[in-house]
Write a protein that holds these residues in place. Structure first.
Motif, PDB file in Angstrom:
ATOM      1  N   GLU A  77     -33.548  19.272  20.162  1.00  0.00           N
ATOM      2  CA  GLU A  77     -32.638  18.733  21.170  1.00  0.00           C
ATOM      3  C   GLU A  77     -31.336  19.527  21.100  1.00  0.00           C
ATOM      4  OE1 GLU A  77     -30.546  14.573  22.651  1.00  0.00           O
ATOM      5  OE2 GLU A  77     -31.944  14.549  20.969  1.00  0.00           O
ATOM      6  N   ILE A  78     -31.032  20.245  22.167  1.00  0.00           N
ATOM      7  CA  ILE A  78     -29.876  21.135  22.139  1.00  0.00           C
ATOM      8  C   ILE A  78     -28.663  20.549  22.845  1.00  0.00           C
ATOM      9  CG2 ILE A  78     -31.306  23.189  21.928  1.00  0.00           C
ATOM     10  CD1 ILE A  78     -30.834  23.684  24.925  1.00  0.00           C
ATOM     11  N   ALA A  79     -28.883  19.583  23.709  1.00  0.00           N
ATOM     12  CA  ALA A  79     -27.750  19.025  24.457  1.00  0.00           C
ATOM     13  C   ALA A  79     -28.171  17.726  25.115  1.00  0.00           C
ATOM     14  CB  ALA A  79     -27.267  20.018  25.515  1.00  0.00           C
ATOM     15  N   LYS A  80     -27.188  16.997  25.613  1.00  0.00           N
ATOM     16  CA  LYS A  80     -27.474  15.808  26.397  1.00  0.00           C
ATOM     17  C   LYS A  80     -26.366  15.578  27.409  1.00  0.00           C
ATOM     18  CE  LYS A  80     -28.087  12.862  23.259  1.00  0.00           C
ATOM     19  NZ  LYS A  80     -28.628  11.577  22.845  1.00  0.00           N
ATOM     20  N   ILE A  81     -26.697  14.841  28.438  1.00  0.00           N
ATOM     21  CA  ILE A  81     -25.724  14.447  29.451  1.00  0.00           C
ATOM     22  C   ILE A  81     -25.656  12.929  29.420  1.00  0.00           C
ATOM     23  CG2 ILE A  81     -25.157  14.457  31.909  1.00  0.00           C
ATOM     24  CD1 ILE A  81     -26.792  17.031  32.173  1.00  0.00           C
ATOM     25  N   ALA A  82     -24.537  12.400  28.967  1.00  0.00           N
ATOM     26  CA  ALA A  82     -24.386  10.952  28.836  1.00  0.00           C
ATOM     27  C   ALA A  82     -23.101  10.472  29.496  1.00  0.00           C
ATOM     28  CB  ALA A  82     -24.418  10.553  27.359  1.00  0.00           C
ATOM     29  N   ASP A  83     -22.648  11.205  30.484  1.00  0.00           N
ATOM     30  CA  ASP A  83     -21.388  10.893  31.149  1.00  0.00           C
ATOM     31  C   ASP A  83     -21.494   9.576  31.915  1.00  0.00           C
ATOM     32  OD1 ASP A  83     -19.027  10.887  32.674  1.00  0.00           O
ATOM     33  OD2 ASP A  83     -18.998  13.078  32.717  1.00  0.00           O
ATOM     34  N   GLU A  84     -20.539   8.671  31.695  1.00  0.00           N
ATOM     35  CA  GLU A  84     -20.552   7.377  32.380  1.00  0.00           C
ATOM     36  C   GLU A  84     -20.336   7.543  33.888  1.00  0.00           C
ATOM     37  OE1 GLU A  84     -18.583   2.907  31.970  1.00  0.00           O
ATOM     38  OE2 GLU A  84     -17.928   4.526  30.640  1.00  0.00           O
ATOM     39  N   VAL A  85     -19.853   8.708  34.309  1.00  0.00           N
ATOM     40  CA  VAL A  85     -19.739   8.974  35.742  1.00  0.00           C
ATOM     41  C   VAL A  85     -21.122   8.930  36.387  1.00  0.00           C
ATOM     42  CG1 VAL A  85     -19.193  10.746  37.444  1.00  0.00           C
ATOM     43  CG2 VAL A  85     -17.618  10.299  35.566  1.00  0.00           C
ATOM     44  N   TYR A  86     -22.135   9.458  35.686  1.00  0.00           N
ATOM     45  CA  TYR A  86     -23.493   9.473  36.211  1.00  0.00           C
ATOM     46  C   TYR A  86     -24.217   8.149  35.991  1.00  0.00           C
ATOM     47  CZ  TYR A  86     -22.801  14.548  36.210  1.00  0.00           C
ATOM     48  OH  TYR A  86     -22.319  15.814  36.425  1.00  0.00           O
ATOM     49  N   PHE A  87     -23.836   7.448  34.942  1.00  0.00           N
ATOM     50  CA  PHE A  87     -24.518   6.218  34.568  1.00  0.00           C
ATOM     51  C   PHE A  87     -23.517   5.078  34.429  1.00  0.00           C
ATOM     52  CE2 PHE A  87     -26.807   9.779  32.521  1.00  0.00           C
ATOM     53  CZ  PHE A  87     -27.991   9.712  33.247  1.00  0.00           C
ATOM     54  N   PRO A  88     -23.001   4.544  35.545  1.00  0.00           N
ATOM     55  CA  PRO A  88     -22.079   3.400  35.462  1.00  0.00           C
ATOM     56  C   PRO A  88     -22.768   2.256  34.719  1.00  0.00           C
ATOM     57  CG  PRO A  88     -22.166   4.293  37.697  1.00  0.00           C
ATOM     58  CD  PRO A  88     -23.274   4.938  36.936  1.00  0.00           C
ATOM     59  N   TYR A  89     -22.137   1.791  33.645  1.00  0.00           N
ATOM     60  CA  TYR A  89     -22.822   0.841  32.776  1.00  0.00           C
ATOM     61  C   TYR A  89     -23.113  -0.491  33.464  1.00  0.00           C
ATOM     62  CZ  TYR A  89     -21.876   4.106  28.977  1.00  0.00           C
ATOM     63  OH  TYR A  89     -21.834   5.216  28.173  1.00  0.00           O
TER      64      TYR A  89
END
Length: 326
Positions: free
Chosen positions: A47-59
């Protein structure tokens, strides 16, 4: 860019293939994402990276998951898209696997993230996997349709061009973006019988991985999956035999499927009311099928409990379309 790298230095990867599968509207039965999850487990991956930005995933829309044990929070996992570097066995090719939930918002920004990722590693080709709920029988080979940068490419990879006009899922948004930027991309959709689409669909997963193997010449770990497909078909057969309406409905789907000259891609279901076959309420069937699985097949089902309900013209699954050839 919203990528969070796992290491301080960018991994050394040369001209990989990128394979993308996203949970959500364009992944009926989780067929595509389960396929990539299997590749991530079976291949030599990092696993080299991840995208976990809350902009993309409003909780408020895509909620984190928590593990609470004896009043103590043991773990908290936020929604993320994980990016793996993979080295398939017996191959010199390297692969980037992009796997996770479909972003709930800011699709254009997310698309730019993936375009930047492709540019960073010099990705030479992109394959986007998805699955759709359609009125096809589980007793026939899973149909495939798709989109690519040209009709010729679709013919080369054995996909029928889809025809659809309506709301788009993220796979086709990505397809158009990669094509526009000159990155060769192809999207493949497997058709999942709508009466089982709320459950796992290993037959569609196997079809996607087998197709991906044929176009990339990469060996896919499908032996265990083949066993799951056989078990799944037996379960669906049992559920079908336990319900008169469902049994009749599947028979009519088989007749329609077999009447089409090219049965490999017969998932175009935009029919006029006169052309539609008798349909059973899809949500009701899915609920009954799930109940059947949970009960271990011990109850006998409805046995024809009431007349079937015909779905409206916008209720059945469609075949995703493709961008215009350039």
């Amino acid at each position: 860019m919203s990528l969070a790298w796992n290491d301080e230095e960018t991994p050394s990867i040369t001209a990989p293939i990128m394979v993308i599968a996203l949970e959500g509207w364009s992944d009926a039965g989780d067929a595509a994402t389960q396929g990539l999850e299997q590749l991530a487990l079976e291949w030599d991956t990092t696993e080299i990276a991840k995208i976990a930005d809350e902009v993309y995933f409003p909780y408020g829309q895509v909620r984190p998951t928590v593990e609470l044990v004896d009043g103590v929070v043991r773990s908290l996992s936020v929604p993320s898209i994980d990016i793996f570097a993979a080295s398939p066995p017996d191959s010199e090719n390297e692969v980037l696997l992009v796997l996770g939930p479909e972003p709930a918002s800011h699709w254009q920004a997310f698309t730019m993230d993936l375009l930047t990722l492709a540019d960073t590693f010099g990705v030479r080709e992109v394959y986007i996997l998805g699955s759709i709920s359609a009125d096809v029988p589980h007793t026939r080979q899973t149909p495939l349709s798709g989109a690519s940068y040209s009709k010729r490419r679709l013919q080369e990879v054995g996909l029928e061009p889809g025809n659809f006009h309506g709301p788009a899922g993220l796979p086709l948004v990505l397809q158009e973006a990669f094509t526009r930027e000159g990155v060769p991309a192809t999207t493949a959709f497997a058709a999942v019988p709508h009466y089982v689409a709320g459950n796992s669909a290993p037959a569609a997963t196997l079809r996607l991985l087998t197709w991906l193997s044929s176009v990339t010449e990469l060996d896919m770990p499908t032996l265990a999956l083949e066993g799951r497909v056989e078990e799944w078909r037996q379960q669906v057969d049992s559920a079908t035999e336990a319900d008169d309406d469902l049994q009749g409905y599947v028979h009519e789907l088989e007749e329609q499927f077999d009447s089409v000259e090219d049965t490999s891609v017969s998932i175009e279901v935009r029919r006029t009311p006169q052309e539609r076959i008798r349909l059973v309420d899809g949500d009701q069937l899915a609920a009954e099928f799930e109940h059947y699985l949970q009960s271990g097949g011990k109850d006998e089902g409805r046995r024809g409990g009431g007349p079937p309900t015909e779905l409206g013209p916008d209720s059945d699954g469609g075949t995703p379309g493709r961008p215009e050839d350039r």
